[in-house]
Design an enzyme around this catalytic site. Structure first.
Site, PDB file in Angstrom:
ATOM      1  N   TYR A  77     -21.347  22.892 -18.453  1.00 44.96           N
ATOM      2  CA  TYR A  77     -22.636  22.203 -18.334  1.00 44.96           C
ATOM      3  C   TYR A  77     -23.783  23.217 -18.405  1.00 44.96           C
ATOM      4  CZ  TYR A  77     -26.583  19.822 -16.140  1.00 44.96           C
ATOM      5  OH  TYR A  77     -27.834  19.320 -15.867  1.00 44.96           O
ATOM      6  N   SER A 125     -31.722  23.237 -16.630  1.00 42.36           N
ATOM      7  CA  SER A 125     -31.113  23.106 -15.313  1.00 42.36           C
ATOM      8  C   SER A 125     -31.094  24.439 -14.586  1.00 42.36           C
ATOM      9  CB  SER A 125     -29.681  22.579 -15.454  1.00 42.36           C
ATOM     10  OG  SER A 125     -28.975  22.673 -14.241  1.00 42.36           O
TER      11      SER A 125
END
Length: 334
Positions: free
Chosen positions: A152, A127
């Site tokens: 995350y 990501s």
């Protein structure tokens, strides 16, 4: 070639699986169909995939090692694309355990399966969030990424480290894909463009964080899928005599590589909202808010190595992409 796609009923997994199936490739799809967002949307995606004869679906959770090993043993995939993960920056602040289960335990089970049932190439979702507090733009895979600002992001960085370890110890070619704000038809309802559309159509106000002073490198789903597809048959090679003082951090003495897949064109939040308003034909009611914990001001992908290695660069404009999303949204939700 038999390709195993985890998260096949998810947003990116669905689009990629459909693309591979249309290329006449055999696809084994795994998903746990959880209720993080509307399971009905996941089921609708899955029904479309199951219309293809070369698609097989297995409902399974990545954290169940026995289930994953059994699937690998049964189907013997040649390539694995791991897109299953617990997504969402803000949700990771409220529910950290979900990220440990899915993004860490789930990923080690995939790595172990690739170790015991060798594959030609493992590609996996990372990501843009791994760039965290970085200030130098555009974000490059050559930059250090040791300052995440959400759990995350930390789990995605951990995935890259875990993949490198298995590439080194067991020779598994691994490619990490740092996706930049993916959007488009069949998208995730927890994403801003999706909730904005829902609220604008309902006449509700939308929350504009940091008073609109943010930029995102929005990347249309078709560009993401094309980039992944071109990389499937490009497993990374180990670099002999790799030297951290002069060599790229996204490469290694192991068969390991990291790529950004982004539009290389950050879009101001207000331009993004204007594109939505134009496509919907409705002006949004806006409530301006302060920055949220875990958010970053700007994302901007350097994709020079992607261009070099596979002659590809995402190019869909935000206006064109949002128009396609709105067309799908109005048709799907009537």
């Amino acid at each position: 070639m038999t390709i195993l796609v985890t998260g096949a009923a998810g947003f990116i997994g669905f689009h990629l699986s459909q693309y591979l199936l249309e290329k006449q490739l055999d696809v084994i799809g795994i998903d746990n169909l959880n209720d993080y967002y509307d399971p009905g949307l996941k089921q609708s995606r899955l029904e479309r995939l199951e219309s293809y004869q070369n698609f097989v679906f297995q409902k399974a959770d990545l954290k169940n090692k026995a289930e994953i090993d059994a699937i690998f043993d049964c189907y013997q995939p040649t390539h694995v694309i791991n897109l299953a993960a617990q997504a969402g920056v803000r949700y990771s602040i409220e529910n950290p355990d979900a990220y440990v289960d899915s993004n860490l335990i789930g990923f080690i089970n995939i790595l172990e399966a690739c170790r015991h049932y060798p594959v030609a190439h493992l590609l996996y979702a990372s990501s843009s969030s791994v760039y965290g507090g970085n200030q130098v733009i555009p974000f490059s895979t050559r930059h250090n990424v040791d300052h995440p600002v959400s759990l995350y992001a930390a789990t995605k960085k951990s995935n890259e480290l875990m993949a490198h370890t298995y590439s080194h110890l067991y020779g598994i070619p691994t490619t990490g894909l740092r996706f930049f704000t993916v959007y488009g038809p069949w998208g995730r309802p927890d994403m801003a463009y999706f909730s904005f559309t829902r609220d604008i159509l309902a006449g509700n106000s939308i929350k504009v964080f940091n008073h609109g002073r943010m930029e995102r490198d929005f990347t249309y789903i078709d560009d993401i899928v094309e980039g992944i597809y071109r990389l499937i048959n490009k497993p990374p090679l180990a670099i002999e005599n790799w030297d951290e003082s002069k060599d790229d951090f996204s490469t290694s003495f192991a068969p390991y590589k990291i790529y950004n897949i982004g539009n290389n064109n950050p879009v101001p939040l207000m331009r993004f909202i204007n594109a939505l308003e134009t496509a919907l034909g409705i002006e949004a009611k806006k409530v301006y808010m302060d920055m949220q914990p875990g958010d970053v001001l700007r994302t901007y992908a350097d994709v020079s190595d992607l261009e070099r290695d596979i002659n590809f660069k995402p190019k869909t404009s935000i206006e064109a992409g949002i128009e396609k999303f709105v067309q799908w949204y109005q048709e799907y939700y009537q």
